[in-house]
Design a protein around this motif. Sequence first.
Motif, PDB file in Angstrom:
ATOM      1  N   ALA A  47       0.838  -1.162  -0.068  1.00 27.90           N
ATOM      2  CA  ALA A  47      -0.002   0.076   0.079  1.00 27.90           C
ATOM      3  C   ALA A  47       0.765   1.272   0.077  1.00 27.90           C
ATOM      4  O   ALA A  47       0.435   2.291  -0.574  1.00 27.90           O
ATOM      5  N   TYR A  48       1.996   1.310   0.905  1.00 28.81           N
ATOM      6  CA  TYR A  48       2.645   2.580   1.143  1.00 28.81           C
ATOM      7  C   TYR A  48       3.893   2.654   0.290  1.00 28.81           C
ATOM      8  O   TYR A  48       4.606   3.697   0.058  1.00 28.81           O
ATOM      9  N   CYS A  49       4.456   1.583  -0.181  1.00 30.31           N
ATOM     10  CA  CYS A  49       5.690   1.611  -1.118  1.00 30.31           C
ATOM     11  C   CYS A  49       5.479   1.271  -2.532  1.00 30.31           C
ATOM     12  O   CYS A  49       5.982   1.922  -3.514  1.00 30.31           O
ATOM     13  N   ILE A  54       4.424   2.163  -8.537  1.00 27.41           N
ATOM     14  CA  ILE A  54       3.775   1.644  -9.664  1.00 27.41           C
ATOM     15  C   ILE A  54       2.841   2.733 -10.438  1.00 27.41           C
ATOM     16  O   ILE A  54       3.039   2.826 -11.622  1.00 27.41           O
ATOM     17  N   ASN A  55       2.089   3.235  -9.654  1.00 25.84           N
ATOM     18  CA  ASN A  55       1.084   4.351  -9.981  1.00 25.84           C
ATOM     19  C   ASN A  55       1.971   5.595 -10.706  1.00 25.84           C
ATOM     20  O   ASN A  55       1.313   6.182 -11.584  1.00 25.84           O
ATOM     21  N   ALA A  56       2.911   5.965 -10.268  1.00 25.93           N
ATOM     22  CA  ALA A  56       3.702   7.012 -10.707  1.00 25.93           C
ATOM     23  C   ALA A  56       4.021   6.797 -12.243  1.00 25.93           C
ATOM     24  O   ALA A  56       4.275   7.811 -12.870  1.00 25.93           O
ATOM     25  N   PHE A  57       4.750   5.573 -12.457  1.00 26.47           N
ATOM     26  CA  PHE A  57       5.187   5.298 -13.748  1.00 26.47           C
ATOM     27  C   PHE A  57       4.338   4.519 -14.774  1.00 26.47           C
ATOM     28  O   PHE A  57       4.781   4.075 -15.603  1.00 26.47           O
ATOM     29  N   ASP A  66      -4.823  -5.646  -6.673  1.00 27.02           N
ATOM     30  CA  ASP A  66      -4.279  -6.377  -7.865  1.00 27.02           C
ATOM     31  C   ASP A  66      -2.657  -6.638  -7.298  1.00 27.02           C
ATOM     32  O   ASP A  66      -2.175  -7.698  -7.574  1.00 27.02           O
ATOM     33  N   LEU A  67      -2.446  -5.924  -6.282  1.00 24.42           N
ATOM     34  CA  LEU A  67      -0.953  -6.342  -5.777  1.00 24.42           C
ATOM     35  C   LEU A  67      -0.641  -7.286  -4.899  1.00 24.42           C
ATOM     36  O   LEU A  67       0.142  -8.226  -4.421  1.00 24.42           O
ATOM     37  N   VAL A  68      -1.915  -7.532  -3.869  1.00 22.86           N
ATOM     38  CA  VAL A  68      -1.983  -8.529  -2.740  1.00 22.86           C
ATOM     39  C   VAL A  68      -2.591  -9.976  -3.250  1.00 22.86           C
ATOM     40  O   VAL A  68      -3.714  -9.813  -3.897  1.00 22.86           O
TER      41      VAL A  68
END
Length: 91
Positions: A47-49, A54-57, A66-68
Motif C-alpha cells: 500500500a505505501y511503497c 507503480i502508479n507514478a510510472f 491487484d498487488l496482494v
Amino acid sequence: METLIPLCYGRLHLTTEEMENLCVCEVEAMLEGWKVRYKDLQMLFAAYCAMPVINAFSKTPVKLEDLVKDEKNPDDLSGLTDDELAELAEE
C-alpha cells in the motif's frame, strides 16, 4: 515436532530453553501470529511503497487488490505437508 524446530529457531527466534518449555499448541499459536503479522507487513509494503511507485510510472492506476495475492486461508498450518513446512522454515 521435528518439522517445527526449524520454524522455531528461524522465524520465531526461540532459544532451546524456550522451546523445551512450550507445548506444540503454543508453538503453533506463535506461528499463526507470525503469519498474520507477516501478511500485515506485506499489505503495508504494497500500500505505501509498491503501489505509489507503480502508479507514478504506469498509465493505468493499480489497485491494492491487484498487488496482494488473495489466499484461501493463510492462517492454517494444519494443511501443510512436512516438505512445505520445511520450505517455509528455509525462507
